[in-house]
Design a protein around this motif. Structure first.
Motif, PDB file in Angstrom:
ATOM      1  N   GLU A 183       0.829  -1.208   0.000  1.00 55.15           N
ATOM      2  CA  GLU A 183       0.000   0.000   0.000  1.00 55.15           C
ATOM      3  C   GLU A 183       0.863   1.258   0.000  1.00 55.15           C
ATOM      4  O   GLU A 183       0.597   2.204  -0.726  1.00 55.15           O
ATOM      5  N   GLY A 184       1.895   1.262   0.841  1.00 51.22           N
ATOM      6  CA  GLY A 184       2.774   2.428   0.917  1.00 51.22           C
ATOM      7  C   GLY A 184       3.564   2.654  -0.358  1.00 51.22           C
ATOM      8  O   GLY A 184       3.861   3.799  -0.730  1.00 51.22           O
ATOM      9  N   LEU A 185       3.919   1.571  -1.035  1.00 49.17           N
ATOM     10  CA  LEU A 185       4.690   1.690  -2.277  1.00 49.17           C
ATOM     11  C   LEU A 185       3.930   2.437  -3.371  1.00 49.17           C
ATOM     12  O   LEU A 185       4.544   3.064  -4.227  1.00 49.17           O
ATOM     13  N   ILE A 186       2.614   2.371  -3.324  1.00 51.14           N
ATOM     14  CA  ILE A 186       1.835   3.071  -4.346  1.00 51.14           C
ATOM     15  C   ILE A 186       2.105   4.569  -4.272  1.00 51.14           C
ATOM     16  O   ILE A 186       2.499   5.189  -5.268  1.00 51.14           O
ATOM     17  N   LEU A 187       1.915   5.168  -3.097  1.00 54.83           N
ATOM     18  CA  LEU A 187       2.162   6.604  -2.951  1.00 54.83           C
ATOM     19  C   LEU A 187       3.633   6.944  -3.127  1.00 54.83           C
ATOM     20  O   LEU A 187       3.978   7.965  -3.731  1.00 54.83           O
ATOM     21  N   PHE A 188       4.503   6.097  -2.577  1.00 57.50           N
ATOM     22  CA  PHE A 188       5.935   6.368  -2.690  1.00 57.50           C
ATOM     23  C   PHE A 188       6.386   6.341  -4.146  1.00 57.50           C
ATOM     24  O   PHE A 188       7.189   7.174  -4.565  1.00 57.50           O
ATOM     25  N   THR A 189       5.858   5.427  -4.923  1.00 56.63           N
ATOM     26  CA  THR A 189       6.192   5.370  -6.347  1.00 56.63           C
ATOM     27  C   THR A 189       5.740   6.642  -7.055  1.00 56.63           C
ATOM     28  O   THR A 189       6.497   7.243  -7.832  1.00 56.63           O
ATOM     29  N   ILE A 190       4.499   7.043  -6.799  1.00 52.09           N
ATOM     30  CA  ILE A 190       3.994   8.284  -7.404  1.00 52.09           C
ATOM     31  C   ILE A 190       4.894   9.447  -7.021  1.00 52.09           C
ATOM     32  O   ILE A 190       5.268  10.271  -7.871  1.00 52.09           O
ATOM     33  N   ALA A 191       5.261   9.525  -5.742  1.00 46.30           N
ATOM     34  CA  ALA A 191       6.092  10.631  -5.272  1.00 46.30           C
ATOM     35  C   ALA A 191       7.458  10.640  -5.947  1.00 46.30           C
ATOM     36  O   ALA A 191       7.929  11.687  -6.413  1.00 46.30           O
ATOM     37  N   CYS A 192       8.103   9.490  -6.036  1.00 47.02           N
ATOM     38  CA  CYS A 192       9.439   9.417  -6.645  1.00 47.02           C
ATOM     39  C   CYS A 192       9.397   9.741  -8.132  1.00 47.02           C
ATOM     40  O   CYS A 192      10.262  10.466  -8.641  1.00 47.02           O
ATOM     41  N   VAL A 193       8.404   9.235  -8.818  1.00 48.19           N
ATOM     42  CA  VAL A 193       8.277   9.509 -10.254  1.00 48.19           C
ATOM     43  C   VAL A 193       7.948  10.983 -10.480  1.00 48.19           C
ATOM     44  O   VAL A 193       8.522  11.629 -11.370  1.00 48.19           O
ATOM     45  N   GLY A 203       7.594   7.284   7.677  1.00 47.67           N
ATOM     46  CA  GLY A 203       7.603   6.946   6.260  1.00 47.67           C
ATOM     47  C   GLY A 203       6.511   7.665   5.494  1.00 47.67           C
ATOM     48  O   GLY A 203       6.722   8.150   4.377  1.00 47.67           O
ATOM     49  N   PHE A 204       5.329   7.758   6.089  1.00 47.39           N
ATOM     50  CA  PHE A 204       4.209   8.445   5.441  1.00 47.39           C
ATOM     51  C   PHE A 204       4.502   9.938   5.302  1.00 47.39           C
ATOM     52  O   PHE A 204       4.224  10.538   4.257  1.00 47.39           O
ATOM     53  N   LEU A 205       5.079  10.546   6.324  1.00 41.20           N
ATOM     54  CA  LEU A 205       5.442  11.962   6.266  1.00 41.20           C
ATOM     55  C   LEU A 205       6.499  12.206   5.191  1.00 41.20           C
ATOM     56  O   LEU A 205       6.413  13.180   4.430  1.00 41.20           O
ATOM     57  N   ALA A 206       7.483  11.324   5.106  1.00 34.07           N
ATOM     58  CA  ALA A 206       8.525  11.469   4.078  1.00 34.07           C
ATOM     59  C   ALA A 206       7.915  11.401   2.686  1.00 34.07           C
ATOM     60  O   ALA A 206       8.281  12.185   1.794  1.00 34.07           O
ATOM     61  N   THR A 207       6.960  10.503   2.485  1.00 35.63           N
ATOM     62  CA  THR A 207       6.292  10.393   1.190  1.00 35.63           C
ATOM     63  C   THR A 207       5.482  11.646   0.897  1.00 35.63           C
ATOM     64  O   THR A 207       5.497  12.164  -0.225  1.00 35.63           O
TER      65      THR A 207
END
Length: 131
Positions: free
Chosen positions: A63-73, A118-122
Motif C-alpha cells: 500500500e505504501g509503495l503506491i504513494l511512494f512510487t507516485i512521489a518518486c516519479v 515513512g508516510f510523512l517522508a512520502t
C-alpha cells in the motif's frame, strides 16, 4: 538515476525480501497443500502471530509503495530532485526497514511512529514535486 528512483528500486527489492520473510514461515506453518491451493476455505490451523504480522507488514508496504512510487516519479519527472527529496526518499526506505521488525515483534506504539515517519517522508516528496 536520481536518488529517489534508487530508493524506490531498493524499496521494491525490500518488498521481495518481505515476501520471502512471510512466505517461508507461512508455508511451513500452513503446509504447501494449503498454500498452493485455490484457498477457497480458511486454513485448518492458524498461522503464528509473528507470521501473520509479517504478512500484514508486507501488505502495508504494498500500500505504501503506491504513494511512494507516485512521489518518486513525480519528483524525478518534474526535475525537482534535490537534497531534501533524496533525504525524504531514503527516510522512507529506512522507516520501511525498521517497520518490519517493529511489526513482527508487536512493538507498540513504535510501529505506528515508524509508519508515520515513512508516510510523512512520502507526503513531503509529493509536496516537493508540486512546489
Amino acid at each position: 538515476m536520481t536518488p529517489e528512483l534508487t530508493a524506490l528500486t531498493l524499496a521494491a527489492l525490500l518488498q521481495v525480501v518481505q515476501y520471502v520473510l512471510y512466505a517461508v514461515p507461512a508455508n511451513l506453518e500452513l503446509g504447501t497443500g494449503y498454500t498452493t491451493s485455490a484457498r477457497d476455505r480458511d486454513p485448518s490451523k492458524p498461522m503464528s502471530d509473528r507470521t501473520a504480522r509479517l504478512g500484514r507488514a508486507m501488505d502495508n508496504h504494498f500500500e505504501g509503495l503506491i504513494l511512494f512510487t507516485i512521489a518518486c516519479v513525480a519528483v524525478t519527472l518534474s526535475g525537482k530532485s534535490g537534497n531534501l527529496t533524496a533525504a525524504c526518499a531514503y527516510t522512507y526506505l529506512a522507516a520501511r526497514l525498521l517497520y518490519i521488525p517493529a511489526y513482527a515483534y508487536g512493538l507498540r506504539p513504535w510501529r505506528s511512529y515508524i509508519w508515520a515517519v515513512g508516510f510523512l517522508a512520502t507526503t513531503l516528496l509529493l509536496l516537493a514535486a508540486l512546489l
